[in-house]
Design an enzyme around this catalytic site. Sequence first.
Site, PDB file in Angstrom:
ATOM      1  N   GLU A 137     -79.986 -10.039-167.151  1.00 56.25           N
ATOM      2  CA  GLU A 137     -81.177 -10.887-167.255  1.00 56.25           C
ATOM      3  C   GLU A 137     -82.398 -10.222-166.617  1.00 56.25           C
ATOM      4  O   GLU A 137     -83.522 -10.394-167.098  1.00 56.25           O
ATOM      5  CB  GLU A 137     -80.891 -12.257-166.620  1.00 56.25           C
ATOM      6  CG  GLU A 137     -79.970 -13.106-167.497  1.00 56.25           C
ATOM      7  CD  GLU A 137     -79.510 -14.382-166.826  1.00 56.25           C
ATOM      8  OE1 GLU A 137     -79.734 -15.469-167.384  1.00 56.25           O
ATOM      9  OE2 GLU A 137     -78.908 -14.287-165.738  1.00 56.25           O
ATOM     10  N   GLU A 158     -71.104 -15.695-167.987  1.00 59.52           N
ATOM     11  CA  GLU A 158     -71.198 -16.985-167.306  1.00 59.52           C
ATOM     12  C   GLU A 158     -70.329 -18.080-167.930  1.00 59.52           C
ATOM     13  O   GLU A 158     -69.695 -18.870-167.220  1.00 59.52           O
ATOM     14  CB  GLU A 158     -72.665 -17.440-167.255  1.00 59.52           C
ATOM     15  CG  GLU A 158     -73.525 -16.664-166.267  1.00 59.52           C
ATOM     16  CD  GLU A 158     -74.079 -15.368-166.839  1.00 59.52           C
ATOM     17  OE1 GLU A 158     -74.894 -14.726-166.143  1.00 59.52           O
ATOM     18  OE2 GLU A 158     -73.706 -14.994-167.972  1.00 59.52           O
TER      19      GLU A 158
END
Length: 694
Positions: A137, A158
Amino acid sequence: MTGNVTDIRELFADEVVTKAIVHDVELPYGAGVMALITLDNGFDHTKPSTFGPAGLTSLNEALDAVAARGDLAAVGVVGKPFVFAVGADLKGAATVAERDQAARIGRLGHDVFRRLGELDVPSFAFVNGAAMGGGLEIALHCAYRTISSGVPAVALPECFLGLVPGWGGTQLLPRLIGPAAAIKLIIENPLSQNRMIKGRDAFAMGVADAMFEPADFLEESLRWAARVLRGEVTVSRADHTAEDWSKAVADARFLVDMKLRGASPAPYRALELVELARTASRDEGFAAEDEALADLLMGDELRAGLYSFDLVQRRAKRPAGAPDKALARKVTKVGVVGAGLMASQMALLFARRLEVPVVLTDLDRARLDKGVGYVHSEVDKLLGKGRVSADQANRLKALVTGSLTKDAFADADFVIEAVFEDLKVKQKVFAEVEAVVSAECVLATNTSSLPVTEMASGLRHPERVVGFHFFNPVAVMPLLEIVRGAETDDATLATAFAVGRSLKKSSVLVKDAPAFVVNRLLTRFMGEVIGAVDEGTPLEVADHALDELGLPMTPFTLLQLVGPAVALHVAETMHAAFPSRYGVSENLARLVAAGKPGVYAPDFSLDPEAVAFFSGGTSPSTAEEVRLRALRALAEEIRIMLEEGVVAAAQDIDLCMILGAGWPFHLGGVTPYLDRAAISHPRFLPPGTASLPV
């Protein structure tokens, strides 16, 4: 942002702080000065850089410093050698007690990372190593990205843990590479045993704008950045229509429903966020990620996922009861008895991972040629996919050969049999092998249920026989059950564990007990479901009674996969060992006698002829009754296995079921799930064990 950090520092005190170290770099071609930020926690690549509050603070302070300067042409971010960054430090996640605290964790990451995309000068991420979760990210927030062709892992794991990419991933990635490709990284790969992609794959998907070789990666990246700044290189990005978005989301929702049947909220929340990314502003999208992250941080799935993660990352790497590594013997040649599909898969794996000669034997030339031919064809597929080079492909093919006689095993250090599941056949094979191999050669069996001790009983050296149970498909399934017979010595066992490590498998030491761990539990579980159908429960009701768990497949789908004949054979073996707990379904026997492959037709509809074999019962159960019956049977069998010492602890049963049976990661292992569901009495694990939800 300072208050945000202060509020959660006690929860997420960084065990190791990742520092953002800034150096000025004079770019080539007169492109100006770049402030290059290196993410480094001070350790080598075996301890990747993660981000807790202190690490985020360090990055924020570095960005404060570069934002205040007026002499910069660009800002770059790179990792320490071999590692870019691998995301948030989740060690404190299980201790979050209030939703507001959870929401602040999401906002903290956004507050820092988004600055990379909102500087007055262009930002570049130079992805030189593993980039996972928040690490990826960080790169997505930059304006441009380069990646090394040697990067071993790029992923957003995740959803695998019960979370969503909550620091920009669900909003930035679909806009960058399109919703379908983004969903693959955000949802599909995590739900496929947390699959990761390599640097070349990431570049092909459009995650990075340029790719360079590892040897001069940073230098070439800086040259490329300079050309971008000078206008000599233009980066174009594809547009994606509303129809593209709708189709990708619909296809993904079908996939998630099929895999989870609503059992885990994280993939569904991630899908909602990806769908939102098409129309939401950056502020709106990031705020939605904060809310999703807050909800999921407070849920049981994360705590369960962290328990599972701890098992596969820690316990699997330090197998309980494994002997000293120093006792392991060197393996320079491997023999495989049999040339069927399972044996051929093993031969290819041994050749690829150990890089030693592997020889297969079988009863006739046709079978042998088919087995060796399978290995060579699989190598050709790897070559076609770019997974191996032409030289590597030629070497692998040369390593795998066949022989009609077992004399070819004379100089082997490790011989494994993969013949028909019959004790007398396996005893005969081992006697023949022992006659030609050295006294120290390890003899391994891939049996799924037969006693290793009896298999070795007639040999001169029973101490060198060990169970080495793979799961199908061999190359994909990560579990290896290593079975110690009554006479197996430490040197043999240590060699088996060393070979397992070289094969990149997670090995669990198992006592020589009927069907070991995974097959014993799956047989008990399936036996209860089939028993309910035999008694009159509609097959479809029983088959879907456990859908709420999100198991990888229904019991009768599993039956179809393993084959009714194999399932019947294992059931008969277990019935002989434990007649009071394991039954043998007469209806299943009739299905096998009729030659049916299962109860489902090729189009996955129920086959009326096959279903008819299970009709006639007069005592039907409800779906809830079937569910409780199956789970109570699991709890009973696990309790008995622990009392028998089949494994060292309940955690090893959890590890086996996660890695060998596909027990859902989000459930946190079978024993903590049974504890939470109040089915185990007493509990298998104490409250609070290893991030367990209580």
